[in-house]
Design a protein around this motif. Structure first.
Motif, PDB file in Angstrom:
ATOM      1  N   VAL A   1       0.989  -1.071  -0.043  1.00 54.46           N
ATOM      2  CA  VAL A   1       0.177   0.194   0.041  1.00 54.46           C
ATOM      3  C   VAL A   1       1.136   1.178  -0.147  1.00 54.46           C
ATOM      4  CG1 VAL A   1      -1.705   1.163   1.043  1.00 54.46           C
ATOM      5  CG2 VAL A   1      -1.876  -1.133   0.976  1.00 54.46           C
TER       6      VAL A   1
ATOM      7  N   TYR B   1       2.984   4.466   0.723  1.00 49.96           N
ATOM      8  CA  TYR B   1       3.176   5.378   1.918  1.00 49.96           C
ATOM      9  C   TYR B   1       4.392   6.138   1.801  1.00 49.96           C
ATOM     10  CZ  TYR B   1       4.941   6.211   6.634  1.00 49.96           C
ATOM     11  OH  TYR B   1       5.798   6.369   7.878  1.00 49.96           O
TER      12      TYR B   1
ATOM     13  N   CYS C   1      -1.299  10.024   1.062  1.00 50.70           N
ATOM     14  CA  CYS C   1      -1.036   9.685   2.522  1.00 50.70           C
ATOM     15  C   CYS C   1      -0.096  10.818   3.027  1.00 50.70           C
ATOM     16  CB  CYS C   1      -0.236   8.298   2.631  1.00 50.70           C
ATOM     17  SG  CYS C   1       0.029   7.981   4.267  1.00 50.70           S
TER      18      CYS C   1
ATOM     19  N   PRO D   1      -5.112   2.547   5.621  1.00 52.94           N
ATOM     20  CA  PRO D   1      -4.646   1.716   4.662  1.00 52.94           C
ATOM     21  C   PRO D   1      -5.160   0.278   4.745  1.00 52.94           C
ATOM     22  CG  PRO D   1      -3.243   2.092   6.248  1.00 52.94           C
ATOM     23  CD  PRO D   1      -4.422   3.162   6.726  1.00 52.94           C
TER      24      PRO D   1
END
Length: 300
Positions: free
Chosen positions: A200, A202, A246, A282
């Protein structure tokens, strides 16, 4: 095509402009989540550099600086997120359960997602033997199970550090996704010898307050501008394909009083567009992607 000797076989090249398009829940195309790093450090072990230089033993300056985040800074940050009604992904060291459990209790009461972030931020996975790393991962998983009633779905290594065995160990021990590999603006399947695990997005190096302030020397105003500009650009681009935005925060940096006002500006700007984005975590992102029809997210 000949593979280079030191090539990466964890995932294939895939251009974001040619992939299948999908939506996030409610037909949104930009998923937005905020990662709050809540970390514990061992006194006498180097916690890392600060704005002046690398501290010297016994590293009291760096330790005290970071301890400020758990004693004061985190409460300012939680106040702002509560005010805006935004969820958080709490990237927590296991040691925080021992040294300042009140902090994680406050996050638990908010319903924030708890993400595994090592045993302590005074050690790196890259320095561990396979057996030591496995032991550490099992210890952290057990801590979360005991305090949260369930194992964490996600993982970020302290210092965003991995050994060659980390992806396999995470998959074997039941983690659903990891945040250590930032190579895309969409979640991507990542190969391990135990089967795929989801990577995911980041912001390990960009929209992350620690490298921005400490390593790159960005001013408070510059970081706010970067956070807002990135959000606006990704919101515009998301008309074409789904993306993940993010913002990564540390309690001892963003929790300083002068930066809370900057954080408030960022959250206020994003809140003005909340009807157009999916404010999430997430873990929810990973769950949504795992439920998509086969072939939507590339994997081989």
């Amino acid at each position: 095509m000949k593979k280079f000797e030191h090539g990466n076989d964890r995932y294939d090249y895939s251009a974001i402009v040619t992939r299948p398009v999908y939506d996030w829940p409610q037909g949104r195309r930009l998923a937005v989540y905020f990662a709050l790093n809540i970390e514990g450090f061992e006194f006498g072990r180097n916690p890392g550099n600060d704005f002046t230089s690398m501290p010297s033993a016994p590293y009291h300056r760096g330790y005290a600086y970071r301890d400020y985040g758990n004693r004061v800074g985190v409460w300012r940050i939680l106040r702002e997120f509560e005010s805006f009604g935004f969820p958080l992904a709490v990237l927590a060291n296991g040691s925080v359960y021992d040294v300042c459990p009140e902090v994680l209790e406050a996050c638990r009461q908010r319903g924030d997602e708890m993400v595994g972030h090592g045993r302590t931020n005074s050690e790196r996975q890259a320095d561990m033997s396979p057996d030591a790393e496995r032991t550490m991962l099992v210890e952290v998983k057990s801590l979360f199970e005991r305090h949260e009633g369930k194992a964490p779905a996600g993982w970020l290594g302290p210092f965003i550090s991995q050994s060659p065995n980390t992806p396999e160990l995470l998959k074997e021990l039941g983690w659903k996704y990891m945040l250590d590999w930032w190579f895309d603006d969409q979640p991507m399947w990542f190969r391990t010898r135990q089967g795929p695990i989801l990577a995911v997005p980041y912001p390990s190096m960009e929209l992350n307050d620690l490298p921005a302030y400490v390593n790159r020397g960005a001013s408070d105003e510059e970081f706010t501008r970067m956070a807002i500009d990135a959000f606006d650009e990704q919101l515009q681009e998301s008309a074409q394909y789904p993306m993940v935005y993010c913002l990564s925060l540390h309690t001892f940096l963003t929790g300083q009083p002068h930066r809370i006002r900057q954080l408030r500006r960022i959250l206020s700007h994003i809140a003005s567009q909340r009807h157009r984005v999916w404010l999430t975590t997430p873990g929810a992102i990973a769950e949504h992607v795992a439920g998509l029809p086969p072939g939507i997210v590339p994997i081989r």
